[in-house]
Enzyme design. Structure first.
Site, PDB file in Angstrom:
ATOM      1  CB  VAL A 195      -1.175   0.027   1.179  1.00 34.66           C
ATOM      2  CG1 VAL A 195      -1.933  -1.191   1.250  1.00 34.66           C
ATOM      3  CG2 VAL A 195      -0.021  -0.158   2.587  1.00 34.66           C
ATOM      4  NE  ARG A 222      -3.618   9.182 -13.241  1.00 38.21           N
ATOM      5  CZ  ARG A 222      -4.444   9.603 -13.990  1.00 38.21           C
ATOM      6  NH1 ARG A 222      -4.987   9.247 -14.980  1.00 38.21           N
ATOM      7  NH2 ARG A 222      -4.593  11.228 -13.660  1.00 38.21           N
ATOM      8  CB  SER A 269      -8.882  -3.404 -17.809  1.00 40.52           C
ATOM      9  OG  SER A 269      -9.988  -2.769 -17.898  1.00 40.52           O
ATOM     10  CE1 TYR A 302      -7.022   1.376 -15.572  1.00 39.29           C
ATOM     11  CE2 TYR A 302      -8.923   0.501 -16.918  1.00 39.29           C
ATOM     12  CZ  TYR A 302      -7.778   0.429 -15.804  1.00 39.29           C
ATOM     13  OH  TYR A 302      -7.991  -0.687 -15.059  1.00 39.29           O
ATOM     14  N   GLY A 359     -36.700   4.444  -5.522  1.00 39.39           N
ATOM     15  CA  GLY A 359     -38.124   4.408  -6.206  1.00 39.39           C
ATOM     16  C   GLY A 359     -38.409   4.978  -7.243  1.00 39.39           C
TER      17      GLY A 359
END
Length: 314
Positions: free
Chosen positions: A32, A68, A111, A136, A185
């Site tokens: 991290v 990223r 991805s 990306y 709703g």
């Protein structure tokens, strides 16, 4: 088994993956930016100079999730350069240091955007020519290509996994907003949307990543993953409304009209994600690894909604 290094360990997928590994008794180090748990390694900013040596000590496998991610409102002057710095340069820095440290297997979570934004008449396959449509997706494709070239010369085993939209307890962004709209709703204009989209539940993605850590046929593969249950936007609304105890309120607005309206306000890309089709052929992954998604889509959606409702109450 020696340690597994999970990068992006504080993210949506990474935090759940680390907890699963710990619960199964697998030694894990979670990378991290800022350390917040005993098993964490603070990597700092991700770039071509990041030092991973301490995190890689005694590791046999790396699951690289840190990236990223796709940004809806891009602020960088050169978006592609910003994506490349993290998704390509930092990835290759990690791969080189991993190979030097004796890491046997490197799992890169890429991805489906490498394939493109819309699958058209036929579901995406890993063998399709890459067709990324944004910075990306471009950066993820470049990372895949550079990793493949490096693996061919270094001998480190490479596995590439391309997930579509990942959902599950704790999901945010557009998926959370959709649940909020259903709970409110308000009628939604998706009754006439007959698209088909593949998604993957968090538990199913994690299960595949764990299989990739040890399966002898995984190295060298590019694996597409999904729940193996494609849904239209209208069907997804109904499946989310059910565990809320609500009736899905869907208006049959023509998709052509919604696309015109979206274009008028500069939201064509967002409309494509709601109205277009993005299907994945997961059969090759299932055959190669003898893998099947362990959690059915409705059960995973039920878990997601339950977590969403519990957070509203708390």
């Amino acid at each position: 088994m020696k340690k597994i290094l999970v990068t992006g360990a504080s993210g949506f997928v990474g935090s759940a993956l680390c907890q699963t590994l710990i619960s199964r008794g697998w030694p894990v180090t979670g990378s991290v930016r800022v350390k917040s748990a005993p098993f964490h390694y603070a990597s700092g900013a991700l770039n071509a100079s990041t030092d991973w040596s301490a995190a890689l000590d005694d590791c046999t496998c790396v699951i690289h999730l840190a990236a990223r991610v796709h940004v809806m409102k891009e602020a960088a002057a050169d978006a592609l350069a910003a994506y490349r710095a993290v998704n390509v340069d930092a990835t290759m820095q990690l791969a080189r240091q991993a190979a030097a440290a004796g890491v046997r297997r490197f799992i890169f979570v890429s991805s489906i955007k490498v394939n493109g934004e819309a699958s058209g008449k036929h579901p995406f396959r890993a063998s399709d020519a890459p067709a990324p449509c944004d910075p990306y997706g471009q950066s993820k494709m470049e990372a895949e290509q550079q990793l493949q070239a490096f693996a061919a010369t270094s001998g480190m085993e490479l596995v590439i996994v391309r997930p579509p939209l990942v959902y599950g307890p704790g999901v945010r962004a557009n998926f959370q907003r959709l649940m909020e709209l259903i709970k409110s709703g308000w009628p939604l204009p998706f009754g006439a949307v007959g698209n088909q989209r593949s998604m993957v539940a968090l538990d199913n993605l994690i299960d595949l990543l764990l299989v990739c850590c040890t399966h002898p046929k995984a190295p060298g593969a590019v694996l597409l993953v999904s729940d193996d249950h494609d849904v239209s936007t209208a069907e997804l609304v109904r499946m989310l409304a059910a565990p809320m105890g609500r009736r899905a309120r869907l208006l049959a607005v023509p998709t052509s009209l919604m696309r015109v309206a979206a274009a008028a306000i500069g939201k064509s890309a967002q409309a494509d994600r709601v109205l277009g089709s993005l299907q994945i052929d997961v059969a090759p992954t299932k055959r190669l690894l003898d893998w099947h998604p362990p959690v059915a889509m409705q059960a995973a959606l039920n878990q997601t909604v339950t977590d969403f409702l519990n957070h509203i109450k708390s």
